[in-house]
Scaffold this active site. Structure first.
Site, PDB file in Angstrom:
ATOM      1  N   ASP A 223      -3.911   2.017  -2.433  1.00  0.00           N
ATOM      2  CA  ASP A 223      -3.268   3.245  -2.910  1.00  0.00           C
ATOM      3  C   ASP A 223      -4.293   4.378  -2.852  1.00  0.00           C
ATOM      4  O   ASP A 223      -5.109   4.558  -3.766  1.00  0.00           O
ATOM      5  CB  ASP A 223      -2.754   3.047  -4.330  1.00  0.00           C
ATOM      6  CG  ASP A 223      -1.827   1.837  -4.454  1.00  0.00           C
ATOM      7  OD1 ASP A 223      -1.268   1.425  -3.426  1.00  0.00           O
ATOM      8  OD2 ASP A 223      -1.678   1.313  -5.564  1.00  0.00           O
TER       9      ASP A 223
ATOM     10  N   SER B 128       0.827  -1.207   0.000  1.00  0.00           N
ATOM     11  CA  SER B 128       0.000   0.000   0.000  1.00  0.00           C
ATOM     12  C   SER B 128       0.861   1.257   0.000  1.00  0.00           C
ATOM     13  O   SER B 128       2.039   1.232   0.367  1.00  0.00           O
ATOM     14  CB  SER B 128      -0.972   0.083   1.178  1.00  0.00           C
ATOM     15  OG  SER B 128      -1.943  -0.934   1.093  1.00  0.00           O
TER      16      SER B 128
ATOM     17  N   SER C 179      -2.470  -3.813  -3.162  1.00  0.00           N
ATOM     18  CA  SER C 179      -1.928  -2.577  -2.605  1.00  0.00           C
ATOM     19  C   SER C 179      -3.044  -1.557  -2.461  1.00  0.00           C
ATOM     20  O   SER C 179      -3.768  -1.274  -3.419  1.00  0.00           O
ATOM     21  CB  SER C 179      -0.837  -2.023  -3.536  1.00  0.00           C
ATOM     22  OG  SER C 179      -0.227  -0.886  -2.979  1.00  0.00           O
TER      23      SER C 179
END
Length: 380
Positions: free
Chosen positions: A298, A258, A296
């Site tokens: 984001d 992340s 991830s």
């Protein structure tokens, strides 16, 4: 060991190693170049003990400084991939503003940090806490190095990070919420950068702070050079079977992790223009190589410190409240701010990688920093 800090220790940044970047940075080349913005950290490194090994912490950002808590900033958010958390987004998206501190920590400490921010605001600004509080708390996952279920981060650590917040140069790498993070299978963490631009008859600063915990080793590029695939540094987070040993059914996915990115500016902007800046963050991340992994989270937030006194939302005023007005950069003049955001995000990632240091964490897990000699050689 618990430390609270804002000033850098052994500063070394990507420019020091010869990496070229576009644009003109501010004096500290950090988010704190935006007037009024303050940053503080609590860094937790301890164990192993009964709670396991701590390699974690809290990063705190005060958009208008200690005295400006409760004064709204125009704000907007954007999610490139939603496998993560940023509290307070619903209210920002609804009202186009934020008025409370921002904090970043690890994935399983969001609740403790949220409570700590609430407690700090109540202690320091009881007139604000008398209404409702929706602070912004973001997270990235540090469970490779940190015993993430050990409950190491507590509300008092969020309060300490806020107490430590100050302007000027800031620490990067293994500090605050970035302590246990990894980026492109190197040691990652906290990074920052800024740009000064002229537009719409004024000179403005765009500053970025990010918590970098994303990317596959083969993706990494600095100023276009494929340093990830060329690096000789070990990458046990990708190559070892630690995820299997931890009881999962498969290896950890490369690129998982992340990234939380906070963009600040003193340019007067509408909430929709702040959101537009947040949408440019992925372009800066892409310059460093990432394609944005499914695993991830984001998530990005941009805010403007201009127009103090506007975008208020107070109980009890109702229809008796007069009109409010916002100055804003014309849409046709906003491109320099877009470029500044992209450039600062790219450099902030590089700064996080360069500032990070080798770190051993739980169960002998180790993460190795981007070798400085490889960077110097690439840009000699």
């Amino acid at each position: 060991m618990t430390t609270t800090s804002q000033s850098p220790v052994e500063p070394q940044r990507a420019r020091d190693l010869g990496v070229p970047f576009d644009g003109t940075p501010g004096p500290a080349n950090a988010i704190t170049d935006v007037p009024g913005v303050q940053v503080g950290y609590t860094t937790l490194v301890s164990g192993p003990d009964e709670a396991g090994t701590a390699r974690t912490g809290v990063t705190a950002i005060l958009p208008r400084g200690r005295d400006g808590v409760g004064v709204p900033c125009a704000a907007g958010t954007f999610s490139l991939n939603g496998n993560g958390e940023l509290t307070g987004r619903s209210w920002i998206d609804e009202a186009g503003m934020l008025a409370l501190p921002i904090a970043i920590t690890n994935s399983h400490a969001v609740g403790a940090v949220h409570q700590g921010v609430d407690e700090w605001v109540h202690q320091t600004h009881p007139e604000v806490s008398a209404q409702w509080m929706l602070p912004v708390v973001g997270e990235t996952w540090d469970g490779y190095l940190n015993e993430i279920n050990g409950g190491h981060v507590r509300p008092e650590h969020a309060r300490a990070a806020l107490d430590a917040a100050a302007g000027g140069p800031i620490a990067e790498g293994n500090v605050g919420g970035g302590t246990g993070m990894n980026c492109y299978a190197f040691k990652g963490g906290t990074g920052s950068a800024s740009r000064v631009v002229a537009t719409a008859g004024g000179e403005y600063t765009v500053g970025v702070l990010l918590q970098a915990n994303f990317g596959d080793r083969d993706e990494l590029r600095l100023a276009g050079r494929p340093l990830g695939r060329e690096s000789a540094a070990p990458k046990p987070i990708e190559d070892d079977d630690w995820f299997v040993r931890d009881g999962e059914r498969t290896k950890a996915a490369a690129g998982a992790g992340s990234v939380i990115v906070i963009v600040a500016t003193d340019a007067p902007l509408l909430p929709g223009q702040c959101e537009a800046l947040a949408r440019r963050v992925p372009l800066g991340l892409a310059r460093t190589g990432t394609a944005g992994s499914h695993f991830s989270g984001d998530i990005f937030l941009a805010f403007s410190t201009a127009n103090p006194g506007a975008l208020t939302s107070q109980l009890g005023r109702g229809a008796n409240q007069g009109l409010e007005r916002l100055d804003f950069v014309p849409w046709g003049a906003i491109d320099p701010l877009y470029r500044a955001t992209v450039e600062a995000v790219e450099e902030a990632v590089a700064n996080a990688l360069v500032a990070a240091r080798d770190l051993e964490g739980r169960d002998g897990h180790a993460s190795y920093a981007l070798p400085h000699e490889e960077v110097r050689r690439a840009f000699a």
